[in-house]
Design an enzyme around this catalytic site. Structure first.
Site, PDB file in Angstrom:
ATOM      1  N   CYS B 178       0.834  -1.190   0.000  1.00  0.00           N
ATOM      2  CA  CYS B 178       0.000   0.000   0.000  1.00  0.00           C
ATOM      3  C   CYS B 178       0.879   1.254   0.000  1.00  0.00           C
ATOM      4  CB  CYS B 178      -0.984  -0.015   1.157  1.00  0.00           C
ATOM      5  SG  CYS B 178      -0.252  -0.396   2.758  1.00  0.00           S
ATOM      6  N   ARG B 179       0.700   2.129   0.986  1.00  0.00           N
ATOM      7  CA  ARG B 179       1.422   3.411   0.924  1.00  0.00           C
ATOM      8  C   ARG B 179       2.787   3.389   1.586  1.00  0.00           C
ATOM      9  NH1 ARG B 179      -4.047   6.687   2.468  1.00  0.00           N
ATOM     10  NH2 ARG B 179      -4.859   6.929   0.331  1.00  0.00           N
TER      11      ARG B 179
END
Lengths: 220, 220
Positions: B178-179
């Site tokens: 993800c981030r």
DNA sequence: CGAATATTCCAACGAATATTAGAATATTGC
DNA sequence: GCAATATTCTAATATTCGTTGGAATATTCG
């Protein structure tokens, strides 16, 4: 603890590092410590601040774990807590150089712009130094040289150049470096050498920049 | 202007960058912007703060030239002013992870520790992804995926996984990202997938970490 | 032990910062 | 031109931070 609270906590921790590097004086101290470990009064003298103030700033850096202190007799020596701290300083400075127009003009205007090196230039400099085609001199104080220096560089502290200038070959290119792009010692050295008829130039790299570029240092 | 004044000026400029990254909320905004450009209210919503406050923080980041704003109709889109800003964020976080014990325990304790990747692991992950031995999924919102993603990764936003879970092969290893290490979306995705009988794991890298490791992203 | 040196702690001040609320600005769509 | 939306600006407050001066601590040396 919900997600928001966890995130707040995580960013808060990273911001401790950010806060530590948000003061000009602390940045200067970090750069000095990137050269070699130093005592509080040496740091204060070099940074041009009161010892108490230096101590206070060092306390902040220590709380952020960017530096560690070790007592050595009457003195307390501070040093960076890791190579990555030095790399962080270089990164901060690089971002500033890249984006802040004010810094660009300041550096261009005030002293002759130091040569920024790319990977290829660094490689070719080393092979020329290895072959002896150029003489790389480290004009920082000897303690800093001893703590780590560019491969094939010889120590020639700025305030000894006048006396020792004859040690340098007059027929070779001389490349001087010091603490990094903000340090003016290599520029002074070059001026001095050129006045004596030497072919001299400076590079922007200090040991921190060299290391951040992934290249090895030599410790003697 | 004497040497001291010049130095003060130079460090002062770099400290502008330091000050910009000294606030937890601004760091969170930077990390969000490292994913893709976003509007003020999108940023405010994701960071869990008031729009006015987000605007104020963005103003600081803009003054430090870490972000640039561009009006797009009724909205104003902010984005990072360069890749190096994203790299600076990664560096700051890495230094914090390395030195701050508090951050280490927070990350270990709260959610299962994400896998830190080294150069070799990254390489082998890519070759397995290329061959199709693993399926790499990007669980961020589609706009962020579109702005840049890991090579061979497919978009599978967290809030669509339930509906689209059958698109994933049940017999292959699934790797979610993800981030970055502070983002909990990949952990949630893995839990969800494992509940449905998939062999899933997450990695700590986001696109910023991937890029900071010198590896290329794909833009679609 | 006592003097000298190096460093830190404590208190205090002004300056800078984060945050909030309310007013003002800029753009779009009718 | 007017209402709606997105964002910024201004003002106000509480808090934090940088800096300075004086006292306190720790170590060495005689």
């Amino acid at each position: 603890m919900n997600k928001r609270q966890i995130k707040d906590l995580l960013y808060e921790e990273v911001a401790r590092i950010g806060k530590a590097v948000s003061s000009p004086k602390r940045l200067e101290l970090l750069e000095l410590l990137a050269q070699s470990e130093k005592t509080v009064d040496a740091l204060a003298a070099e940074a041009g601040i009161d010892i108490k103030l230096a101590s206070a700033h060092l306390k902040v850096l220590k709380a952020a774990r960017l530096v560690v202190a070790q007592r050595d007799g009457r003195f307390i020596a501070y040093r960076l807590s890791g190579e990555d701290v030095s790399a962080l300083w270089v990164k901060l400075r690089t971002v500033a150089e890249e984006h802040l127009v004010e810094l660009k003009v300041a550096m261009d205007g005030i002293f002759s712009a130091p040569e920024k090196l790319d990977a290829e230039t660094r490689r070719s400099l080393m092979s020329k130094a290895r072959r002896g085609d150029v003489v790389v001199i480290d004009v920082r104080p000897t303690a800093e040289y001893a703590s780590g220096h560019l491969p094939f560089a010889r120590s020639m502290p700025l305030d000894e150049i006048r006396q020792r200038i004859k040690e340098l070959p007059a027929d070779k290119d001389i490349v001087a470096y010091c603490r990094g792009p903000f340090c003016m010692m290599s520029a002074e050295a070059v001026t001095l050498l050129q006045e004596h008829g030497y072919r001299a130039q400076k590079i922007a790299d200090g040991t921190a920049e060299w290391q951040a570029a992934g290249l090895p240092l030599t410790t003697s």
